[in-house]
Design an enzyme around this catalytic site. Structure first.
Site: not given
Ligand code: PLP
Length: 384
Positions: A177, A51, A105, A202
């Site tokens: 992001d 952790r 998102y 992803k």
């Molecule tokens: N950021 C983006 C652009 C996303 O498309 C997603 C999920 O689809 C996330 C963050 C969140 O990621 P996670 O599902 O790995 O928590």
């Protein structure tokens, strides 16, 4: 000991890996141990424990992701949302205010609109395309500005250069992001952003078999985020860390193929008489195509589109395609098709989705690494 490498392909394979190799193993083994022998550490944060994010697999990933993003340091987390929530909570405290891009998102949107107000953190949304409109939303307690490299699901490309300049002029932490672009197509930190976040679920992992996250930035900022992560607890387990490090090695090969394939599919869809509209920054019809060309080395593996006719056409199309799997998420080797109104953006009200331009019939396609010709043939038959 690690060595630095100039090109991303070499960094992906070698950066962060332990040297000398462990017992000569070409691939680093999985360190399936939660705790490690005490070695005189003075601080709780330095005691080796899963952790506290300082075990061998985690450290190797930190070195590799920092190299890819051109950062001093990086941290991996249990999911993209863990990276986003932990980063924002390390930058913002009760009484602070955030400026965030309006079409985020869905999970991030909900976090800042539903959860943060309970902790006394305010948020206003900016039209990230109109830099002249941002200053009016600044408050004395504004601490950070948060954007996405390409928005999900409309693939908008914000004025990222403007965001960096604005943040610097007003002493804000700039956070991006970078999930959709990946460091193959865009490196935000050399471009001036303070922190770059990934849903490593992803493209970084790329095989739709784990959930993980990452954040990269200055050593001081990442150390603050690591302390917060140690308290919030969203750390990455050793097996997921192994899979992420393995997936990362082919990131450049996958993303370059996906850039190329997605552009061809976008061009095909745009010229098809049954398609009303395609959102993809690689198309000359995209309103920010020139900006995307300037910022990005490639336009990524996700596009979205609308079919002509009623919303039911979207479900009919999804039922007819043979290669794509109808599933949420993106960035893996399998082509995935989804209707954001029922998946990634289902958490928003219909009115909010409409305001953002996400129609009920919008389809999002995450192009995998199958042969482009096979995908084109499949779409041709599904549209016929
Ligand atoms: N950021 C983006 C652009 C996303 O498309 C997603 C999920 O689809 C996330 C963050 C969140 O990621 P996670 O599902 O790995 O928590």
């Amino acid at each position: 000991m690690t060595t630095s490498f100039r090109h991303i392909e070499t960094q992906l394979v070698h950066a962060g890996e332990p040297l000398p190799r462990i017992l000569g193993a070409v691939e680093m083994p999985i360190f399936q141990s939660a705790t490690y022998e005490y070695a005189g550490e003075a601080s709780y944060h330095d005691v080796r424990y899963l952790r506290t994010n300082n075990t061998p697999s985690q450290l190797a990933l930190h070195g590799k992701i920092a190299a890819l993003e051109g950062a001093e340091a990086a941290l991996v987390t249990a999911s993209g949302m863990a990276a986003i929530s932990t980063t924002l909570l390390s930058v913002l405290s009760a009484g602070d205010h955030l400026l965030a891009q309006s079409c985020l998102y869905g999970g991030t949107h909900e976090l800042v609109t539903s959860e943060f107000p309970k902790f006394g953190i305010g948020c206003d949304f900016i039209d990230a395309d109109r830099r002249d409109s941002w200053a009016a939303l600044l408050r004395p307690n504004t601490r950070a500005v948060y954007v996405e490299a390409m928005t999900n699901p409309l693939l908008q490309v914000a004025d990222l250069e403007g965001v960096v300049q604005f943040a610097r002029a007003h002493g804000l932490t700039s956070i991006i992001d970078n999930t959709f672009a990946t460091p193959v197509n865009y490196r935000p930190l050399p471009a001036g952003f303070d922190l770059a976040i990934h849903s490593a679920t992803k493209y970084l992992n790329g095989h739709s078999d784990i959930v993980a996250g990452a954040v990269a930035g200055s050593a001081a900022a990442i150390e603050r985020i690591r302390h917060k992560a140690n308290h919030l607890g969203g750390s990455l387990d050793p097996h997921a860390a192994f899979l992420l490090k393995r997936g990362l090695k082919t990131l450049a090969l996958r993303v370059r193929f996906q850039n190329d394939s997605t552009l061809k599919i976008a061009q095909f869809l745009e010229s098809h008489p049954r398609v009303a509209h395609v959102n993809y920054a690689g198309l000359e019809s995209h309103p920010r195509h020139a900006r995307a060309r300037r910022l990005f080395a490639g336009f990524g593996g996700v596009l979205s589109f609308e079919l002509k006719g009623p919303t039911s056409r979207a479900d009919e199309f999804a039922a007819r395609v043979r290669i794509p799997t109808v599933a949420p998420s993106l960035g893996g080797v399998h082509t995935l098709l989804t209707r954001p109104a029922t998946t990634s953006h289902a958490g928003l009200s219909r009115a909010d989705r409409e305001r953002l331009g996400i129609s009920e019939g919008l389809l999002r396609l995450s192009v995998g690494i199958e042969a482009t010709e096979d995908l084109l043939e499949d779409f041709r038959q599904a549209l016929s």
